[in-house]
Scaffold this motif. Structure first.
Motif, PDB file in Angstrom:
ATOM      1  N   THR A 608     -13.803  11.951  65.881  1.00 56.23           N
ATOM      2  CA  THR A 608     -14.418  12.994  66.709  1.00 56.23           C
ATOM      3  C   THR A 608     -14.775  14.245  65.913  1.00 56.23           C
ATOM      4  OG1 THR A 608     -12.260  13.940  67.276  1.00 56.23           O
ATOM      5  CG2 THR A 608     -13.146  12.231  68.738  1.00 56.23           C
ATOM      6  N   GLY A 609     -14.243  14.352  64.683  1.00 56.62           N
ATOM      7  CA  GLY A 609     -14.487  15.558  63.896  1.00 56.62           C
ATOM      8  C   GLY A 609     -13.628  16.729  64.302  1.00 56.62           C
ATOM      9  N   VAL A 610     -12.609  16.485  65.120  1.00 55.69           N
ATOM     10  CA  VAL A 610     -11.691  17.536  65.573  1.00 55.69           C
ATOM     11  C   VAL A 610     -10.278  17.169  65.151  1.00 55.69           C
ATOM     12  CG1 VAL A 610     -10.674  18.699  67.565  1.00 55.69           C
ATOM     13  CG2 VAL A 610     -13.114  18.176  67.535  1.00 55.69           C
ATOM     14  N   ASP A 611      -9.610  18.056  64.414  1.00 57.32           N
ATOM     15  CA  ASP A 611      -8.237  17.816  63.962  1.00 57.32           C
ATOM     16  C   ASP A 611      -7.275  18.048  65.128  1.00 57.32           C
ATOM     17  OD1 ASP A 611      -5.716  17.801  62.832  1.00 57.32           O
ATOM     18  OD2 ASP A 611      -6.351  18.817  60.996  1.00 57.32           O
ATOM     19  N   PHE A 612      -6.878  16.956  65.794  1.00 57.17           N
ATOM     20  CA  PHE A 612      -5.991  17.073  66.950  1.00 57.17           C
ATOM     21  C   PHE A 612      -4.633  17.653  66.564  1.00 57.17           C
ATOM     22  CE2 PHE A 612      -9.237  15.062  69.120  1.00 57.17           C
ATOM     23  CZ  PHE A 612      -8.909  14.621  70.396  1.00 57.17           C
ATOM     24  N   ALA A 613      -4.152  17.353  65.357  1.00 63.80           N
ATOM     25  CA  ALA A 613      -2.864  17.892  64.925  1.00 63.80           C
ATOM     26  C   ALA A 613      -2.939  19.400  64.749  1.00 63.80           C
ATOM     27  CB  ALA A 613      -2.421  17.221  63.618  1.00 63.80           C
ATOM     28  N   ASP A 614      -4.061  19.885  64.256  1.00 63.23           N
ATOM     29  CA  ASP A 614      -4.259  21.324  64.102  1.00 63.23           C
ATOM     30  C   ASP A 614      -4.293  21.995  65.476  1.00 63.23           C
ATOM     31  OD1 ASP A 614      -5.512  23.657  62.216  1.00 63.23           O
ATOM     32  OD2 ASP A 614      -6.564  23.606  64.147  1.00 63.23           O
ATOM     33  N   VAL A 615      -5.029  21.407  66.422  1.00 61.70           N
ATOM     34  CA  VAL A 615      -5.112  21.976  67.773  1.00 61.70           C
ATOM     35  C   VAL A 615      -3.719  21.996  68.416  1.00 61.70           C
ATOM     36  CG1 VAL A 615      -6.111  21.719  70.080  1.00 61.70           C
ATOM     37  CG2 VAL A 615      -7.495  21.227  68.060  1.00 61.70           C
ATOM     38  N   ALA A 616      -2.973  20.887  68.251  1.00 68.01           N
ATOM     39  CA  ALA A 616      -1.627  20.816  68.828  1.00 68.01           C
ATOM     40  C   ALA A 616      -0.717  21.877  68.230  1.00 68.01           C
ATOM     41  CB  ALA A 616      -1.043  19.426  68.607  1.00 68.01           C
ATOM     42  N   THR A 617      -0.821  22.092  66.923  1.00 72.47           N
ATOM     43  CA  THR A 617       0.015  23.106  66.259  1.00 72.47           C
ATOM     44  C   THR A 617      -0.302  24.492  66.791  1.00 72.47           C
ATOM     45  OG1 THR A 617       0.072  21.728  64.271  1.00 72.47           O
ATOM     46  CG2 THR A 617       0.714  24.030  64.022  1.00 72.47           C
ATOM     47  N   ARG A 618      -1.561  24.742  67.058  1.00 74.47           N
ATOM     48  CA  ARG A 618      -1.946  26.038  67.618  1.00 74.47           C
ATOM     49  C   ARG A 618      -1.321  26.255  68.999  1.00 74.47           C
ATOM     50  NH1 ARG A 618      -6.128  28.564  65.062  1.00 74.47           N
ATOM     51  NH2 ARG A 618      -6.965  27.440  63.263  1.00 74.47           N
ATOM     52  N   VAL A 619      -1.262  25.169  69.779  1.00 74.04           N
ATOM     53  CA  VAL A 619      -0.590  25.266  71.078  1.00 74.04           C
ATOM     54  C   VAL A 619       0.896  25.531  70.882  1.00 74.04           C
ATOM     55  CG1 VAL A 619       0.098  23.974  73.133  1.00 74.04           C
ATOM     56  CG2 VAL A 619      -2.265  23.843  72.312  1.00 74.04           C
ATOM     57  N   LEU A 620       1.521  24.778  69.989  1.00 73.33           N
ATOM     58  CA  LEU A 620       2.966  24.892  69.776  1.00 73.33           C
ATOM     59  C   LEU A 620       3.365  26.271  69.255  1.00 73.33           C
ATOM     60  CD1 LEU A 620       3.547  21.416  68.072  1.00 73.33           C
ATOM     61  CD2 LEU A 620       4.115  22.035  70.418  1.00 73.33           C
ATOM     62  N   ALA A 621       2.553  26.806  68.346  1.00 69.77           N
ATOM     63  CA  ALA A 621       2.906  28.068  67.697  1.00 69.77           C
ATOM     64  C   ALA A 621       2.309  29.286  68.392  1.00 69.77           C
ATOM     65  CB  ALA A 621       2.451  28.035  66.231  1.00 69.77           C
ATOM     66  N   GLY A 622       1.576  29.064  69.480  1.00 67.35           N
ATOM     67  CA  GLY A 622       0.982  30.184  70.197  1.00 67.35           C
ATOM     68  C   GLY A 622      -0.173  30.825  69.471  1.00 67.35           C
ATOM     69  N   LEU A 623      -0.904  30.034  68.661  1.00 69.94           N
ATOM     70  CA  LEU A 623      -2.054  30.557  67.918  1.00 69.94           C
ATOM     71  C   LEU A 623      -3.323  30.409  68.746  1.00 69.94           C
ATOM     72  CD1 LEU A 623      -1.210  28.933  64.452  1.00 69.94           C
ATOM     73  CD2 LEU A 623      -0.744  31.292  65.177  1.00 69.94           C
ATOM     74  N   PRO A 624      -4.362  31.164  68.432  1.00 69.36           N
ATOM     75  CA  PRO A 624      -5.627  31.049  69.186  1.00 69.36           C
ATOM     76  C   PRO A 624      -6.196  29.633  69.086  1.00 69.36           C
ATOM     77  CG  PRO A 624      -5.621  33.021  67.820  1.00 69.36           C
ATOM     78  CD  PRO A 624      -4.420  32.229  67.410  1.00 69.36           C
TER      79      PRO A 624
END
Length: 855
Positions: A608-624
């Protein structure tokens, strides 16, 4: 770089060279991680003309050059990970052919300390160097266990040394031929473990948190015993928490040491760390002005079901944290991974993924943001509740919800309450209740343990005898958690939803479909992204069910939901069917939900061209979070990737190395790797993926022969693909009934005997395979098959002689269709020159990457 292997005479200083490999070896990463000396990096620089005096040693902060031989003040133990128990009939004897699927590396100040660490790292269910199979083997059986080198021999040595009664170090040495240096140290561990008086004296001191317990606790910890082992040896109702509290009260805590390539001759300036009980203070570490940050747990050893996919997720998580300016601390024990490169994080602990050790690091590093446990697969997931209870902050979905998803009984009850459809189920309370349930819903039924990876001990039971036989096995694997027996749905498609959620709402999600019908583990299945055969109605039902599951579990972080689509149960099979229409054909039933990154996350991310692990980490760490328009949505929007292409993930197997194992697929995972390919349609991507697994597709019209053997119930389905192969120009040869069936329907097929058929002078199927007169073997077996041994011999011989083998009807159909498309010139990607030609003339409006982008 080169690798030289030596053989040393066990009773003299005589030695000889076995072989020299003028390349990096699989032990290069181990040697680099063990010493802190980056062999591949140095070799690459030397090949570019850079000299050793010009290269600076990063472990000493550049104070020294790389022109030295590492000197160590610690001991490193590497132990392989075998998964031979997953393969029915596999020969467990170890020899010159590699059979392990992964490895761990443990670091301590003594062999005893690092060896016990390593045994636990290989599998958290191993307590350490002590018997794990009971102490009930006869003298003869125990001797055999020691003489024959298998993946279980170390536990036989532990049993012998703990048993006493005529078993001593000398007897073990005579049987195993293992060097005295190692056996002396193992005997030291066993002597402490079996010393009942030692533990009886220590128990009341531990219970009272008496300072007098310090020496006894320190001695035990220096031998590598865990708090849980000490509690069990002491008895008196002690548990690991009580031992931990007593240790801390007595000042017996692990010390943090640096990997030092020069054995303290020069000061180490590195964030590459390990813990030991042999030391009075911690090493001073570079950049230790600030502590805190986020703790990320790795995946442990590569094993069937947990490989580089989870390392990719862990590294993506760490990079996302550090890119945001946050401090990241990694705990992992696998020398083969990128996550154990110390320049990937702010602090690397090469340590066990256990509650005890993770809490040691958590407290030592003063972690203030929390712990990410959802990127490392099942091992970190299994300790989430324990870490939460011990006071660690677990980021993302609450541990109670993780428990509800992993516990088969709790999850099924939750889905029933939420009105999410699922196969009928019952929690195992006794053999009789399980048999009664199976009688009510009809066989086959599926036995499913909780908190397991890659379908461990999962089994389809087709009658009462096999059900009773397997229930005890499943309960042994899942001792502390429920085992569920559920209705098995035959002929169902399997659909997965990989996604990320925040506070019970889906942030991004992507669906993918299995080529194989349900009954093949998702790790062994061929995946199609996006789904190709499911209707919009079925996909809509699955997406709505996904939203409900995410809401019920209040998910924050990555998730994977698996569904059954269509199919029929034993109950529904008797109902009337008209013109191919039956009541359950559009049913969408949830199977399970994993509240962690799944093994398909890297595949989905790259498709998909989207790093799901990066998106998940942003959710976990409260990042934008990224703009929602750039993320794949649960309900797809116009222009959402993938567009104009299909991605296929295909499994790779190692049956040729697993002597005696049956190359048949089922609900327990057996693949050891995977590939992924893109194509303009499913058939193109599928054929490219098969070629990428090193499968040699036979050449049509060139005299290449295909061996066919179908179980009776599958002959009707296999007729069409068989005709396509004939039409393409392949020569077909089949076992007796298969050949007769095809010939009677206008598909020419020569007949060959089954391997066990009587008669001299006639070729059998296995004879043709051994003589390489077969270029592709198709063996479609079914539960109703009567020729079990013959089918096994065909599959096994094909694997042994490296002949392409297909054992699944849906894969056979797709292969035949893809080969037909390829012959017609519709699949260009099977020929690299054609692929590049296609790209040259491809309209820019059809391309999914830019002209200057890699694709």
């Amino acid at each position: 770089e080169c690798n030289i292997q030596y053989a040393l005479h066990p009773e003299s200083l005589e030695y000889c060279i076995i072989e020299v490999n003028p390349r990096l070896s699989r032990s290069s990463a181990l040697a680099s991680k063990a010493t802190g000396y980056p062999l591949a990096f140095v070799a690459a620089k030397l090949s570019m003309g850079v000299t050793l005096p010009e290269l600076r040693n990063s472990v000493t902060g550049g104070a020294t050059t790389m022109g030295f031989e590492p000197a160590l003040d610690y001991c490193v133990t590497k132990v392989p990970r075998w998964d031979l128990g997953k393969f029915q009939g596999a020969n467990r004897v170890l020899g010159s052919a590699m059979a392990s699927v992964g490895e761990v590396m443990a670091i301590g100040r003594t062999f005893e300390e690092s060896f016990q660490k390593a045994l636990r790292m290989v599998d958290p269910s191993n307590p350490g160097f002590e018997p794990i199979d009971g102490m009930e083997l006869s003298e003869a059986d125990l001797e055999k266990k020691l003489v024959v080198p298998t993946d279980r021999r170390v536990w036989g040595i532990a049993e012998a040394m703990y048993k006493g009664q005529g078993w001593d170090k000398a007897r073990v040495r005579d049987l195993t031929k293992i060097d005295d240096w190692f056996l002396s140290r193992l005997d030291k561990i066993a002597a402490a473990g079996r010393d009942a008086s030692r533990w009886a004296a220590l128990a009341p001191l531990v219970k009272a948190q008496d300072a007098a317990a310090a020496d006894g606790l320190r001695d035990a910890k220096q031998l590598g015993f865990t708090d849980a082992q000490i509690a069990r040896f002491c008895g008196h109702g002690l548990d690991d928490d009580a031992v931990r509290a007593a240790r801390k009260a007595c000042g017996v805590i692990p010390r943090v040491k640096q990997i030092d390539t020069l054995a303290a001759e020069y000061a180490a300036e590195t964030n590459y760390l390990y813990t030991t009980y042999h030391g009075d203070d911690d090493d001073e570490m570079a950049g230790r002005v600030n502590r805190g940050g986020t703790l990320v747990l790795g995946s442990g050893p590569y094993r069937i079901g947990s490989s580089v996919e989870f390392d990719w997720c862990g590294v993506s998580a760490m990079r996302a944290l550090r890119a945001s300016g946050a401090r990241g601390v990694m705990v992992n024990c696998n020398p083969e991974t990128v996550s154990t490169d110390y320049d990937e994080c702010d602090a690397l602990y090469f340590e066990e993924l256990s509650k005890e050790r993770v809490m040691d690091v958590y407290e030592r590093e003063a972690i203030d943001n929390g712990t990410i446990i959802s990127m490392g697969g099942q091992i970190p997931q299994n300790i989430a509740c324990d870490l939460h209870a011990a006071g660690a902050k677990v980021l993302g979905t609450h541990p109670d919800m993780i428990d509800a998803a992993e516990d088969r009984s709790k999850f099924s009850a939750l889905m029933d309450a939420a009105g999410v459809d699922q196969p009928k189920w019952a929690e195992l309370e006794s053999h009789e209740s399980a048999v009664k349930f199976a009688d009510e819903v009809g066989y086959p039924v599926l036995v499913r343990p909780s908190f397991v990876l890659s379908g461990a001990a999962m089994k389809v039971c087709r009658d009462e005898q096999s059900l009773r036989a397997h229930l005890d096995v499943a309960k042994e694997i899942s001792r502390d958690f429920p085992v569920v027996v559920s209705q098995f749905v035959r002929g169902a498609r399997e659909l997965e939803m990989d996604g990320v959620a925040k506070n019970g709402e889906v942030v991004c999600c992507q669906a993918h479909e299995h080529v194989e019908d349900a009954g093949v583990h998702s790790g062994d299945a061929t995946l199609l992204l996006p789904p190709q055969t499911l209707s919009d109605y079925q996909l809509d039902k699955a997406r709505k069910a996904t939203a409900e599951v995410v809401k019920q579990l209040d998910i924050s972080g990555p998730f994977n939901v698996q569904f059954l689509v269509g199919g029929r149960t034993a109950e529904a099979a008797a109902h009337e069917e008209i013109d191919g229409s039956f009541a359950s054909m559009n049913d969408v039933r949830v199977i399970e939900c994993n509240l962690r990154a799944s093994r398909s996350v890297p595949f989905v991310s790259k498709a998909t061209g989207v790093d799901f692990a990066d998106v998940a980490t942003r959710v976990l760490a409260g990042l934008p979070l990224p703009d929602a328009s750039k993320l794949p949505q649960l309900f797809p929007v116009e222009g959402q990737a993938p567009q104009n292409f299909v991605a296929v993930k295909a499994p790779m197997f190692s049956f040729a190395r697993l002597r005696g194992a049956d190359p048949a697929l089922g609900v327990e995972m057996s693949s050891t790797g995977e590939v992924a390919c893109f194509g303009k349609d499913a058939h193109e991507a599928f054929l490219k993926a098969l070629l990428s697994t090193t499968m040699k597709v036979p050449t049509a019209g060139a005299g290449d022969t295909v061996l066919l053997s179908f179980a009776g119930p599958l002959m009707h389905r296999a007729l069409g693909p068989a005709f396509q192969l004939h039409d393409l120009g392949y020569d077909l040869v089949g076992t007796e009934k298969t050949a007769a069936y095809l010939s009677a329907r206008g598909v020419p097929c020569a007949s060959v005997k089954f391997p066990t058929d009587d008669g001299e002078g006639d070729d059998t199927a296995t004879t043709l395979l051994r003589e390489k007169r077969i270029n592709l073997a198709v063996n479609l077996h079914a539960p109703e098959s009567k020729r079990l041994e013959d089918n096994f011999q065909i599959r096994r011989t094909a694997s042994d002689f490296n002949i392409p083998l297909v054992t699944n009807a849906q894969v056979f159909e797709m292969l035949a269709a893809a080969l037909t498309r390829h012959k017609k010139g519709e699949i260009l990607a099977a020929n690299p020159s054609d692929l590049f030609s296609y790209y040259e003339r491809e309209p820019s409006t059809d391309a999914w990457t830019g002209a200057t982008e890699y694709h």
